[in-house]
Design a protein around this motif. Structure first.
Motif, mmCIF file in Angstrom:
data_model
loop_
_atom_site.group_PDB
_atom_site.id
_atom_site.type_symbol
_atom_site.label_atom_id
_atom_site.label_comp_id
_atom_site.label_asym_id
_atom_site.label_seq_id
_atom_site.Cartn_x
_atom_site.Cartn_y
_atom_site.Cartn_z
ATOM 1 N N ARG A 373 70.896 72.749 91.841
ATOM 2 C CA ARG A 373 71.887 72.771 90.584
ATOM 3 C C ARG A 373 71.501 72.071 89.684
ATOM 4 O O ARG A 373 71.219 71.689 88.188
ATOM 5 C CB ARG A 373 73.166 72.204 91.707
ATOM 6 C CG ARG A 373 73.853 72.988 91.904
ATOM 7 C CD ARG A 373 74.945 72.872 91.819
ATOM 8 N NE ARG A 373 76.089 73.851 93.127
ATOM 9 C CZ ARG A 373 77.182 74.976 92.533
ATOM 10 N NH1 ARG A 373 77.719 74.343 90.889
ATOM 11 N NH2 ARG A 373 78.033 75.554 93.302
ATOM 12 N N GLU A 377 69.896 72.943 86.138
ATOM 13 C CA GLU A 377 70.580 72.242 85.193
ATOM 14 C C GLU A 377 69.268 71.649 83.942
ATOM 15 O O GLU A 377 69.618 71.419 82.705
ATOM 16 C CB GLU A 377 71.485 71.193 85.416
ATOM 17 C CG GLU A 377 72.806 71.784 85.774
ATOM 18 C CD GLU A 377 74.127 70.795 86.739
ATOM 19 O OE1 GLU A 377 74.781 71.092 86.427
ATOM 20 O OE2 GLU A 377 73.799 69.196 87.216
ATOM 21 N N GLN A 413 76.088 83.251 89.890
ATOM 22 C CA GLN A 413 77.191 83.868 88.665
ATOM 23 C C GLN A 413 76.970 82.297 87.991
ATOM 24 O O GLN A 413 77.264 82.102 87.007
ATOM 25 C CB GLN A 413 78.774 84.299 89.186
ATOM 26 C CG GLN A 413 78.973 85.284 89.129
ATOM 27 C CD GLN A 413 78.669 85.975 87.576
ATOM 28 O OE1 GLN A 413 78.393 86.058 86.883
ATOM 29 N NE2 GLN A 413 77.638 87.462 87.844
ATOM 30 N N TRP A 414 77.283 81.165 88.606
ATOM 31 C CA TRP A 414 77.252 79.948 88.681
ATOM 32 C C TRP A 414 75.672 79.340 87.388
ATOM 33 O O TRP A 414 75.394 78.761 86.199
ATOM 34 C CB TRP A 414 77.470 78.267 89.651
ATOM 35 C CG TRP A 414 77.096 77.057 89.296
ATOM 36 C CD1 TRP A 414 78.188 75.931 89.247
ATOM 37 C CD2 TRP A 414 75.703 76.724 88.214
ATOM 38 N NE1 TRP A 414 77.670 75.320 88.485
ATOM 39 C CE2 TRP A 414 76.194 75.388 88.249
ATOM 40 C CE3 TRP A 414 74.517 76.912 88.962
ATOM 41 C CZ2 TRP A 414 74.956 73.681 88.082
ATOM 42 C CZ3 TRP A 414 73.231 76.265 89.051
ATOM 43 C CH2 TRP A 414 73.865 74.506 88.511
ATOM 44 N N THR A 415 74.607 80.172 88.055
ATOM 45 C CA THR A 415 73.587 79.950 87.169
ATOM 46 C C THR A 415 73.449 81.064 85.317
ATOM 47 O O THR A 415 73.307 79.887 85.364
ATOM 48 C CB THR A 415 72.268 80.932 88.091
ATOM 49 O OG1 THR A 415 72.688 79.944 89.512
ATOM 50 C CG2 THR A 415 71.093 81.149 87.329
ATOM 51 N N SER A 417 76.535 81.171 84.515
ATOM 52 C CA SER A 417 77.264 80.272 83.446
ATOM 53 C C SER A 417 76.511 79.210 82.531
ATOM 54 O O SER A 417 76.357 79.044 82.001
ATOM 55 C CB SER A 417 78.625 79.688 84.020
ATOM 56 O OG SER A 417 79.635 79.383 83.427
ATOM 57 N N THR A 418 75.460 78.457 83.809
ATOM 58 C CA THR A 418 74.898 76.994 83.403
ATOM 59 C C THR A 418 73.189 76.981 82.265
ATOM 60 O O THR A 418 73.380 76.440 81.166
ATOM 61 C CB THR A 418 74.086 76.374 84.870
ATOM 62 O OG1 THR A 418 75.021 76.182 85.564
ATOM 63 C CG2 THR A 418 73.240 74.849 84.567
#
Length: 548
Positions: A373, A377, A413-415, A417-418
């Motif tokens: 992560r 980021e 989906q986290w990727t 969104s980030t």
């Protein structure tokens, strides 16, 4: 004994296997192509995005019939470029298929300072960094590696060659230390080109290959047209294509018979299916041949398995973001930049010592989800603006190692969104984000590729690995990896076995054009020509035999 009724089985429906099967079928040879997936193309895969989903096989929604035809936005999730257009066989083939090619303006590049509220690098500095990140990594370092005063040691890497100014002083002529740190930070993003961190790629063989010259172009509307055209040609010539057949074993039964055993993965019971052939062409990806190859009987000789393990299998993943509108276009003129380089978060740190230290280090591979992560980021990415290619409001982020590995360790989906959040904070000034309506909406559809986790690819494309050194701490896992690899390993991997009845082809068997679609195409052509010539010799021996 000569083959009186030749039948060739081709393993793998990527471009190498399709090309081999197409050429054999065109010569009137009975050919069967087996592919484990429910689609053809292998690491070529064009997905169609639209409002609310896409037709990819990576866990996203499928388009409804009413929207797919009217709002389709094709994007290649795997191969998408033709690298070098002068003399490249894909250019002539593109006219026959046909394929269109787009020439995005490579000089149109915007370097984005991460989460800077719309600030980009000063134009003059950006142009110098853009020029010298290419010139140092490619032209100058390749010239030093291949024509310099000494041959690089097996354990030297591209990265060590860039950082070691004393050994390769010509690489940094005309560049001061402050600019060097910036250039190194951008050069590290070339891991998307090599498929590996620059610290893992051999300097000794950097620039050794004789590639096609000329510009790089983007295939439109996608490489799937070449896949479909090849499959049609095979079927029209009488060839057979069978998908969802995972090859388990290849056995030499006699002097002129080979048996292929495959699993039918289309049904829950997964029965086995056998195919008998006179010749077999293995066109499986390097990653599969390294990690989950079929059982060969007799086994592949040690020199072959060792060569396979010495080669590196690289990884390039993509994050595709499809929007309703191209909200990122330059507010002053509305023009699209072909590339948006999202710089690492620590680029241009106010702490000069920190900038100097981090610029000269390659980021470590992530060992857990938290580290993954953090990389996503903060790591740099090259983002292609498809509105500059075909007018579609789509952004495609290219992630090389170690970010490529990180993408396979976190929820997609986290990727998405980030990355969307980073892009908004990097491109849109705060005053334009004041109201909720002014904040760009999230993508209407998206996907994150995971080619390393794909059991039928196990990576993206090959590279030449540097040798291990005592300073590495511990040897790399796997047979032969510590020695490093060379172009001879690629030639070894393409040599036929079993008196010519078992052949091999793929991008990883072409030492001049590896890691490219045209390399795979050329190898499929080479192997099919070898089989055709072998059959002609066998036919001649039958005709010359006594009593005929």
């Amino acid at each position: 004994m000569p083959s009186t009724h030749p039948h060739v089985v081709v393993l793998g429906g990527g471009i190498a296997g399709l090309t081999a099967a197409r050429n054999l079928a065109a010569h009137g040879i009975n050919v069967t192509l087996l592919e484990a997936r429910n689609r053809l193309g292998g690491r070529i895969h064009t997905s169609h995005f639209h409002h609310g989903g896409h037709d990819g096989d990576q866990g996203c929604t499928s388009p409804s019939p009413s929207t797919a035809a009217t709002t389709s936005r094709p994007v290649d999730l795997g191969a998408s470029f033709i690298h070098g257009i002068v003399g490249n066989p894909l250019i002539d083939l593109a006219k026959e298929v046909p394929l269109a090619i787009a020439r995005p303006n490579e000089a149109s590049t915007r370097y984005l300072l991460d989460r800077s509220g719309g600030k980009s690098l000063d134009r003059d500095l950006a142009q110098r960094i853009d020029f010298f990140s290419h010139a140092t990594t490619f032209q100058r370092l390749q010239r030093a590696a291949q024509h310099g005063h000494r041959t690089p040691l097996p354990q030297e890497s591209i990265w060590s060659g860039l950082v070691d100014a004393k050994s390769y002083p010509d690489v940094w002529k005309g560049i001061d230390d402050a600019e060097k740190d910036c250039i190194l930070s951008v050069a590290s993003l070339w891991s998307g080109w090599t498929g590996a961190r620059l610290s893992d790629v051999s300097l000794r063989w950097w620039g050794f290959e004789q590639e096609f010259p000329g510009e790089d172009v983007v295939v439109q509307p996608g490489y799937s047209h070449l896949v479909e055209w090849s499959a049609d040609k095979i079927r029209q010539a009488g060839g057979r294509i069978v998908t969802q057949r995972r090859v388990e074993a290849v056995e030499l039964l006699s002097d002129d018979r080979v048996r292929v055993t495959a699993t039918d993965v289309s049904t829950a019971s997964q029965p086995t299916v056998e195919y008998e052939a006179t010749h077999v062409i293995t066109a499986l990806p390097l990653g599969v041949m390294q990690r989950t190859p079929p059982r060969f009987d007799p086994p592949l000789p040690p020199r072959r398995t060792e060569a396979l393990q010495r080669l590196g299998m690289g990884l390039l993943n993509k994050i595709v973001l499809s929007y309703d509108r191209a909200w990122w276009l330059n507010a002053d003129d509305g023009e699209a930049d072909a590339w948006l380089f999202l710089l690492p978060s620590d680029f241009g740190s106010h702490d000069a010592a920190t900038t100097h230290r981090t610029a000269r280090q390659q980021a470590a591979m992530p060992s857990d989800e938290d580290e993954a992560r953090t990389l996503i980021e903060s790591g740099g990415m090259a983002v292609m603006d498809y509105s500059a290619v075909n007018g579609h409001p789509v952004l495609v982020a290219y992630a090389g190692p170690p970010v490529a590995q990180a993408l396979e360790m976190v929820p997609p989906q986290w990727t998405v969104s980030t990355l969307h959040s980073r892009l908004v904070q990097s491109l849109v000034p705060p005053h334009r984000r004041a109201g909720a309506d002014a904040i760009p909406d999230a993508p209407t559809s998206s996907t994150v590729t995971q080619w390393g986790r794909d059991e039928y690819s196990r990576g993206s494309y090959s590279f030449l690995r540097r040798a291990s050194s005592p300073s590495d701490g511990e040897e790399e896992e796997g047979e032969g990896k510590g020695e490093g690899s060379s172009p001879l390993d690629m030639l070894e991997c393409g040599k036929p076995l079993w008196q010519g009845r078992l052949g091999f082809c793929g991008e990883h068997t072409e030492p001049n054009c590896y890691a490219s679609v045209h390399g795979a195409l050329m190898e499929g052509e080479r192997e099919s020509k070898r089989i055709v010539n072998l059959l002609r010799l066998e036919e001649a021996s039958i005709n010359d035999a006594p009593g005929t």
